[in-house]
Write a protein that holds these residues in place. Structure first.
Motif, PDB file in Angstrom:
ATOM      1  N   LEU A  23       0.859  -1.181   0.000  1.00 45.99           N
ATOM      2  CA  LEU A  23       0.000   0.000   0.000  1.00 45.99           C
ATOM      3  C   LEU A  23       0.893   1.228   0.000  1.00 45.99           C
ATOM      4  CD1 LEU A  23      -3.126   0.516   2.262  1.00 45.99           C
ATOM      5  CD2 LEU A  23      -1.611   2.380   1.666  1.00 45.99           C
ATOM      6  N   ILE A  24       0.702   2.097  -0.958  1.00 48.50           N
ATOM      7  CA  ILE A  24       1.531   3.293  -1.129  1.00 48.50           C
ATOM      8  C   ILE A  24       0.802   4.493  -0.551  1.00 48.50           C
ATOM      9  CG2 ILE A  24       2.568   4.807  -2.860  1.00 48.50           C
ATOM     10  CD1 ILE A  24       2.209   1.898  -4.561  1.00 48.50           C
ATOM     11  N   ALA A  25       1.519   5.354   0.160  1.00 50.94           N
ATOM     12  CA  ALA A  25       0.923   6.569   0.722  1.00 50.94           C
ATOM     13  C   ALA A  25       1.932   7.699   0.647  1.00 50.94           C
ATOM     14  CB  ALA A  25       0.475   6.338   2.166  1.00 50.94           C
ATOM     15  N   GLY A  26       1.436   8.915   0.655  1.00 52.86           N
ATOM     16  CA  GLY A  26       2.302  10.084   0.579  1.00 52.86           C
ATOM     17  C   GLY A  26       1.615  11.198  -0.171  1.00 52.86           C
ATOM     18  N   LEU A  53      -0.688  -3.882  -6.033  1.00 48.66           N
ATOM     19  CA  LEU A  53      -0.389  -2.532  -5.565  1.00 48.66           C
ATOM     20  C   LEU A  53      -1.671  -1.746  -5.294  1.00 48.66           C
ATOM     21  CD1 LEU A  53       2.404  -1.653  -8.156  1.00 48.66           C
ATOM     22  CD2 LEU A  53       2.746  -2.316  -5.765  1.00 48.66           C
ATOM     23  N   LEU A  54      -1.709  -1.084  -4.141  1.00 43.89           N
ATOM     24  CA  LEU A  54      -2.763  -0.139  -3.784  1.00 43.89           C
ATOM     25  C   LEU A  54      -2.113   1.210  -3.545  1.00 43.89           C
ATOM     26  CD1 LEU A  54      -4.466  -2.552  -1.275  1.00 43.89           C
ATOM     27  CD2 LEU A  54      -5.577  -1.715  -3.354  1.00 43.89           C
ATOM     28  N   THR A  88      -8.795   1.659   2.720  1.00 43.71           N
ATOM     29  CA  THR A  88      -8.017   0.711   1.927  1.00 43.71           C
ATOM     30  C   THR A  88      -7.463  -0.403   2.810  1.00 43.71           C
ATOM     31  OG1 THR A  88      -7.412   2.449   0.364  1.00 43.71           O
ATOM     32  CG2 THR A  88      -6.073   0.467   0.336  1.00 43.71           C
ATOM     33  N   LEU A  89      -6.963  -0.040   3.968  1.00 42.61           N
ATOM     34  CA  LEU A  89      -6.495  -1.058   4.904  1.00 42.61           C
ATOM     35  C   LEU A  89      -7.631  -1.981   5.313  1.00 42.61           C
ATOM     36  CD1 LEU A  89      -4.191   1.107   7.217  1.00 42.61           C
ATOM     37  CD2 LEU A  89      -3.437  -0.801   5.771  1.00 42.61           C
ATOM     38  N   ARG A 112      -2.502   1.791  12.421  1.00 42.11           N
ATOM     39  CA  ARG A 112      -2.357   0.462  13.015  1.00 42.11           C
ATOM     40  C   ARG A 112      -3.511   0.138  13.950  1.00 42.11           C
ATOM     41  NH1 ARG A 112       4.215   0.808  14.256  1.00 42.11           N
ATOM     42  NH2 ARG A 112       4.894   0.173  12.144  1.00 42.11           N
ATOM     43  N   GLN A 113      -3.988   1.134  14.674  1.00 35.34           N
ATOM     44  CA  GLN A 113      -5.124   0.915  15.571  1.00 35.34           C
ATOM     45  C   GLN A 113      -6.387   0.549  14.790  1.00 35.34           C
ATOM     46  OE1 GLN A 113      -5.474   4.525  17.856  1.00 35.34           O
ATOM     47  NE2 GLN A 113      -3.477   4.250  18.857  1.00 35.34           N
ATOM     48  N   VAL A 114      -6.661   1.287  13.720  1.00 34.78           N
ATOM     49  CA  VAL A 114      -7.895   1.064  12.981  1.00 34.78           C
ATOM     50  C   VAL A 114      -7.840  -0.242  12.183  1.00 34.78           C
ATOM     51  CG1 VAL A 114      -7.339   2.263  10.807  1.00 34.78           C
ATOM     52  CG2 VAL A 114      -9.671   2.306  11.691  1.00 34.78           C
TER      53      VAL A 114
END
Length: 665
Positions: free
Chosen positions: A122-125, A209-210, A252-253, A296-298
């Motif tokens: 999973l890509i973020a930024g 890939l997400l 997404t997670l 991480r919590q969610v």
């Protein structure tokens, strides 16, 4: 790949009495990629149902480009028509074949193409993570899979990106091509398609890939939206709605990575902080640390994050501060891994847009960035970055073809854990798009109530739970009605001298007694046959054709709690008793027959009188007739009911013509 599929096809042709259309596969879907564990394996859930009781369900995973190894049994004696199994699959890229048997006959086979066990990222930024069209992205190989869709759009009036904050779905799984989108917000294959291909080549596994990259997002935007606040877009001086950009990461997670598994989040952000905000190292670290902890919590799992050191755009006044913050994250936040240092790549960036680019006949910025990322994904990374895999699979039990609208209904599912969890039931459209939450509970079954939606559409259900977040495979499709029955099949077949009824019902809602009822007017029904439910979950009954013009049949089903439900009515019409003109010597045509709202009469120059009578002799008033050219048009009143009628036509020479007409609106 073509050779192995042809071999399977030729093998199937050797079986006699092969019948298609008797089995539906609910999971997996084409091109689904699951995250492998440290033992190079993943559990694959195979779920579906057959239209009749089957004696055996078999599956075969054929590695693409290699010969088949043989069939394995997934389930035996599938009397309840639904099947669900979990098989352990080694890393690789496969076609999945599933076939159903009744004794020595194959009744159906399905193929699910290009599924695999490999790596999920999973890509973020911000935009250099999100990707931009037209800057030299390359096609990836067929083992690199994305969801070719976006859940966002640009509000051109405000120049603001808008995306919903709602549950997501696995759909449009495709090979990553240069211009393919990367759900939910990635644009183009960008550098990630090239990175994925390098992983494919080195480790011989497929990659999914997400991409949650969000253009213009600062570390503060990510952190504030993770706290439930609105994030401020400093470039257009407006707030992003719907808790973006964090909402995309969260959903997404929860709704995608929870299903496929996940190796790591790849974080590539810092340009906005370095170019326009004098962000301190401490603030940058705090912002991203908060984002990591909230995500991480969610999600309910301590998933790895790989942090790139990225600051360069068209300007980078405060780059050193951002780099210090990124390095502090790697030092102080557990389970984080060093991504590449990208500031030396294509520096300065093209001034026209400030992004990485594969320049034609020039610097290959995207390729260089992909190579830099790949250097960080060495053997140590894949040993220490412990991936997430779902601990259980939630599977809805087979549902009837009709569910009640606006009434309570019990939904059963498999995969309940011993934890004290809350299970929510979500209503989806036939393609899996979220519609509404319709119920929740702490065990199976969960009581739902579907209302405030269109009862004319086709729907599915999905069960979700949290800590860690789980989502079920999708249910079979159903429609809504004022009532419901536990049936998934009820048919009436007409033969020249007999009628044949057959039915089957769903195990979780099995009735205790089934009664066939008969009527001539659809109002007063008589019991004509009764049987108790049986282990095959199906039944049939035949009768000699009735002599009445209209015959109505339905099933009365007594449920385990003593309540009674009824099926829709099946109508049988003896057309020989109602159609045709009684004076064949007269060349008069009356059509259509059956009719709905009007009749056309041809072959008559003039009419002295026109009457229509019901089958019990009552004359129907308010009949309208008009001469149109060489025809007469006869219009029925709106209040006329379906049924058999008799038309009496008197010609100018006093000749009388009778015709029997069937009205069916």
């Amino acid at each position: 790949m073509k050779t192995s599929r042809l071999w399977i096809f030729l093998l199937l042709l050797s079986f006699p009495c092969y019948v298609w259309g008797q089995m539906t596969i609910l999971h997996p879907i084409n091109r689904l990629i699951l995250q492998r564990n440290l033992s190079n394996q993943a559990d694959l859930a195979i779920t579906g149902y057959t239209n009749a009781a089957a004696t055996k369900i078999e599956y075969q995973l054929v590695e693409i480009g290699k010969p088949a190894k043989g069939w394995q049994t997934l389930a035996s004696n599938v009397l309840n028509r639904e099947f669900s199994g979990k098989v352990k699959v080694n890393a690789g890229f496969y076609d999945l074949y599933v076939r159903a048997w009744v004794n020595n006959t194959i009744i159906d086979e399905k193929i699910i193409e290009q599924i695999g066990v490999g790596e999920v990222f999973l890509i973020a930024g911000q935009s250099n993570a999100m990707g931009v069209q037209g800057l030299g992205s390359k096609d990836a190989s067929e083992k690199v899979i994305v969801i070719n869709d976006l859940d966002k759009y640009l509000d051109e009036k405000d120049n603001l990106t808008i995306a919903p904050n709602e549950p997501m779905r696995l759909h449009k799984m495709e090979r990553a091509l240069a211009n393919t989108n990367m759900y939910p917000s990635g644009e183009s294959a960008w550098l990630w398609g090239e990175l994925a291909d390098k992983i494919v080549q080195k480790y011989q596994v497929p990659v999914f890939l997400l991409n949650c990259g969000w253009a213009a997002a600062t570390s503060e935007n990510w952190s504030k939206s993770a706290n439930g606040e609105l994030a401020y877009n400093q470039y257009v001086s407006k707030y992003w709605p719907n808790q973006q950009p964090y909402a995309n990461l969260k959903n997404t997670l929860q709704y995608l990575a929870s299903h496929t598994g996940l190796r790591a989040v790849l974080w590539m952000q810092g340009e906005s902080d370095a170019a326009h905000n004098q962000t301190s190292a401490q603030n940058y670290e705090a912002n991203v640390k908060n984002l990591i902890e909230k995500s991480r919590q969610v999600f309910g799992y301590n998933m790895p994050w790989s942090i790139a050191r990225s600051t360069v755009s068209s300007r980078n006044e405060w780059a050193d501060l951002v780099i210090k913050g990124q390095n502090a994250i790697l030092k102080n936040v557990p389970n984080t891994f060093a991504g590449p240092e990208t500031d030396t790549i294509q520096n300065p960036r093209p001034i026209a847009h400030g992004h990485l680019e594969n320049v034609k006949n020039g610097i290959q910025g995207l390729t260089l960035a992909a190579t830099a990322w790949m250097r960080t994904m060495d053997t140590t990374f894949f040993k220490k970055a412990i991936p997430y895999q779902p601990q259980t699979t939630l599977v809805p039990r087979l549902l009837p073809t009709h569910l009640p609208f606006g009434r309570n209904f019990a939904v059963y599912f498999q995969g309940v854990t011993s934890q004290n969890k809350t299970y929510r039931v979500e209503l989806l459209d036939k393609d899996g798009k979220f519609v509404a939450q319709v119920g929740q509970g702490t065990n199976s079954p969960v009581t739902i109530n579907i209302q405030n939606v269109s009862p004319l559409e086709v729907y599915r259900l999905r069960i979700v739970s949290e800590a860690p977040f789980l989502q079920s495979t999708l249910s079979n499709t159903f429609t809504l009605s004022g009532s419901w029955t536990p049936l998934n099949l009820f048919t009436l077949v007409e033969k020249s001298d007999s009628l044949h009824l057959s039915w089957s019902y769903v195990e979780a809602y099995s009735p205790t007694k089934i009664t066939v009822q008969y009527s001539t007017n659809q109002q007063n029904f008589t019991d004509v046959y009764t049987e108790n439910a049986n282990s095959t979950l199906e039944g049939k009954w035949a009768v000699i054709r009735p002599k009445e013009v209209f015959a109505y049949y339905r099933l009365k089903l007594t449920l385990a709690d003593g309540s009674v439900v009824y099926t829709d009515t099946k109508l049988v019409i003896d057309y020989s008793q109602v159609l045709g003109i009684e004076n064949p010597s007269v060349s008069v045509k009356i059509f259509p027959n059956p009719a709905s709202t009007y009749l056309t009469i041809q072959g008559v120059n003039d009419m002295r009188q026109l009457q229509i009578f019901s089958s019990n002799g009552q004359e129907i008033m308010d009949i309208k007739s008009n001469r149109v050219g060489e025809e007469y048009w006869v219009e029925f009143p709106e209040t006329i009911q379906n049924g058999a009628y008799f038309l009496r036509l008197q010609l100018p020479n006093n000749q009388i013509i009778f015709s029997k007409v069937l009205i069916m609106k």
